[in-house]
Design a protein around this motif. Sequence first.
Motif, short mmCIF file in Angstrom:
data_model
loop_
_atom_site.label_atom_id
_atom_site.label_comp_id
_atom_site.label_asym_id
_atom_site.label_seq_id
_atom_site.Cartn_x
_atom_site.Cartn_y
_atom_site.Cartn_z
N ALA A 132 1.00 -1.16 0.05
CA ALA A 132 0.07 0.01 -0.23
C ALA A 132 0.84 1.43 -0.15
O ALA A 132 0.66 2.35 -0.66
N LEU A 162 3.77 1.47 -1.06
CA LEU A 162 4.45 1.73 -2.37
C LEU A 162 3.65 2.41 -3.30
O LEU A 162 4.24 3.30 -3.91
N LYS A 171 3.63 5.93 -2.34
CA LYS A 171 4.81 6.38 -2.40
C LYS A 171 4.60 7.10 -4.01
O LYS A 171 5.22 8.21 -4.47
N ARG A 211 3.48 12.49 2.85
CA ARG A 211 4.77 12.72 2.38
C ARG A 211 5.23 13.99 3.14
O ARG A 211 6.20 13.93 3.90
#
Lengths: 121, 1030
Positions: free
Chosen positions: B312, B314, B317, B342
Amino acid sequence: IVPTQGELKFHYTVHTSLDVVEEKISGVGKALADQRELYLGLLYPTEDYKVYGYVTNSKVKFVIVVDSSNTSLRDNEIRSMFRKLHNSFTDVMCNPFYNPGDPIQSKAFDSIVSTMMVQAC
Amino acid sequence: MSFTRNLGRFEDDMRTLREKRTEPGWSFCDYFMVQVCDWLRELSIRAVGCSSAVHLCVDQEELAFVFEMLQQFEDALVQYDELDALFTQYVLNFGAGDGANWLGSFCQPVRSWNGLLLRRPIDMEKRDLIQRGEASLLDLRSYLFSRQCTLLIFLQRPWEVTARALELLHNCVQELQLLEVSVESGALDCWVFLSSLEVLHRIEGCCDRSQLEANCSHTVGLWTYATEKLRSLGDLCGLVSENGPDSEDLNKTVDLLAGLGAERPETINSPQSPYKKLKEALSSVEAFEKHYLELSHAAMEMYRVIGRLRSARLVGKSLAEFYMWLLCFACFLSCACGFFDRVCRYLQTSALLASDTNLSDEERRHFCQEILTFARQTAEGKGQQKDARVALSMSSFTRLQELRFRPSSALVHVSAALQLELRLCSLMPVPVTLEQISASIHFTQEQPGSTAQKRAAQNPDGTVTFPAASPASASASALELCEILEHSPSDNALSSAGVACRNMHLLMRRHDSTASLDTPNTAPAVAMEDAAQMLRASDVTLLPGNNSIVFTAPSQKPGSYTLRQLCATLGCVQFILPHIYPVVQYEVYSQEPQLSIQPLTGHNTDSMPVLHSSTCSARILSSSAELLAESALSIQSSEKVTSISLPVTPPYHTLEFLLEVLCHIPSCPARMESERLTNGQISRRSRTRFNSGMTLIDQKVSVDCPWSIYSTLVSLTFHVPFTIKHSLLSAGRRKFIQVCLRNVSDTNFRLTNQTLTENQHTPSLELCSLNTRTHSLVFRQQCVFSVWELRWSGVSPVSVHCEFSAAFAPADAPDAALKLYRYDFTLERVSTLYSVRAEIRPAVGEQQCCTGSLCRLEVSLTRLSEASDSDEEYSETDGLRSSRLLYEVIDNSSNWAVCGKSSGVVSMPVAAMATHKVHMEVMPLFAGHLLVPSIRVFKYQPRLASPVIQPDTDSCLENDSLSLEDQAETASLRSRGSVQSLGSGESAQPRGPMPKRQAFGPGQVFSGTQGQQVLVLPAADHHLMEVNVT
């Protein structure tokens, strides 16, 4: 097993594959605990790579990522690679001068790994 | 070759089946199948012979068709799988250099990439292409897969479809590379995207939602793959770039779309078809974003559900990368949690590092600056886009210490000032200027007081102390290590030694990061929603270390206010404390106007408020007792109602005004007036109470206010400080009036100007003061006497109305104004009518009176004035007007023993100086100077002067032990006595009404011998003497 180009991507791939490893362990742990099957098989395929997993009895995980285009490596080859890797790893662990958790600095281990790489490519 | 091996097996099967023909269980159906197999085998052999895999495929497929028709889906599937594997092998061989020329057709450039088509059972279009040998690799694969898919769905194995689909898609991409087929860049992406979505649609079409959710581990791979492909398409077509797609990108897009061909008729009506999605996504930047977000979120959500958090993340990201990309070009678009994850993480980490005292000061400054720079930049960059805010946890920024209410009760009335002082400790190394720090408030319309129990966390002094946050609950996660020693059972030698961690399960547990991801995102929405109810403080500079911020709490509505969240705004960065714990509450109440009246005691008049002034001014005080204004009151009073108009007063302000109240001290009867307040009615009821010598005057004042339905009852109590007694004293004919003024209060008073005036101003009357002093001091609980002589000329007055007045002031306040105290009284029957004299003489022949021997008591009653009053009754006896008197000898000190009757009735002729003498025998009981017994005289009123009833009265008198013998002297008495003796004989007669004896007025009888003493000697022979020694 692959060259170092796009290292981060491999890290991600391996990292992500741990999800599947966990899934498989928890599944295996219930049903086939005594079967001593350490090889987890193909974890998941991506467009470019195939990810194989292997878990030792002490829950150390090995992951091998193979280029999808490499068709010469079948399941059995991968399995034997994992065994070799495991043996070598066990040797490293048995070294009394090795502290668990440190990066592995062993010529023997390195050579085994690199021969496997060469053999695969 | 598996194909031939299979065929060999079929052949064997067929043979055995044929041999079983005669057996009862043989069915034609099975045979038919085998027959078909047989026929097909020949076909296959032919196919192998001609070494054209295409034909072979088609032929083998026909076998599969047969199986399918016979509902043998499993077998049909096997046929397709074999075909698939066969084809794969060919391709691999081809790649390895083992050229099979028939594969050449697959190596031509790919011109169409319109994805899988799974809606038709058999895609005849493609089948034709394959038969004609014109199919591309994608076509062939698509066709095979669509067949497999159909069969799998028939077999109720939809999840296998997804796994195979993923494998197929990967495989195709690899094969195309292997075969070095020229494909336009992006075309494969399109194909993969369309295919995955098509597979997903197909699966969705045959499963219900719950099934789908339970099995998203199977579908998630496809979702992710589709997401990746869309992303790379976006990159390719310039949809993720600074200026949007340029002309080259557009051409590319057009080419790609052209390769899709026209939409298939099956999906043309469905609005969500993959074809339409792709077209839309590639059409514009916004649409691309929308679809990309949708897919990403779907994939992330699924990963999260099945517990693959790393995967998830990834996806997250790459989503974040996408946003970072956008951010780089300042295209700050609407909120996107992936990106915020982020940025937030980075800022949160920075905040944590900046607050970490273990780091060097320099490093902390750096990270703090990092946050500040970000806040400033984005605040400038995004301008009006307010919704894009980065929310961070406040715990790393500041630590709450204490919250203090002022006033400390945390209970105020509507619109009153309530302040909250928040003490917090800033963990930042440098001063931080916050644009705003605010606390959201939850408002409930509760009755005040009902939450009193809930506010238990608040100390009585109005402070709430926040517990010091334990950093990452360190106490809970300390390592608990213990030794483990194992001895071998045989020789008790140590076989193993180790250290075990007891709470490993706690320490090794994975921290669920989803919760921490979510909280900062949800917080701002809550914090921002109710802007009306907030505590705010703007432009606060937080210095490192302890700070104090003062909020002014809203209190417009009555109810209960609970502090929920705390939010510190720094540019577009918000530090949020999602929950304030312990619960902080304050209450606002509203109530009716209240009116209270307080008599001003301590004033020198000692609880005797006196009079008003016609214009008073009211002072308006705010609730905190600040003087705001002063305005005049107008008071209008009539007989019954006094109305006072109050000036306009803001709510929750106090209006204070002073009214002087007049209370007439009752002169004779208790009669009073009072005035009291407000523009309402005042109904007055008064009551006088005499209590412990002090006159209390209670007055009820009811206050009716137009704004309230209630009327306030106020009870005023006045204390009259004095009591006054008057008495008429006589000396013969002379008359004196004595006034005794008693101070019943606890204050000393000065008295001046004691005057006594006659009210009617009768000229013949004169009051002569015998007082020597004009000023006197009357101490508390003491009396002051003053005496006047009453003189008159001519006829004596029947009654005298007098008024005593004195001015008084408290003795300890020399400059206090003198107040007048008045006392009215009336004297009746002032003049002396009778004079009574008593004389005791020793018995005849004796020189002195002795104890034990009889003495003579002579009582002489003398009429002093010609009685003209009507108050005396006269009786006509023997032509003489006479009034009857009852006399009585009273010896209170028991010094004398009256021998015979001690009382009797005499008739007094109505003539001046008429004297009546009565003789009695008395015996002194003690020796010494003895007071002459007092004689009391009453008017005797037989019940009307009717002769019939007279005897009754006499018989009555007998009970009073009247001595009749003593009355034998006067003729009138004698005559009466005869009547009485007659009456006594008729004592059996029923009794009529009692005769009356009526006392004379205080001045009417003058006793001339009162206080006179007679010397009594002890008896001559005293053989008995009492000696009292004390």
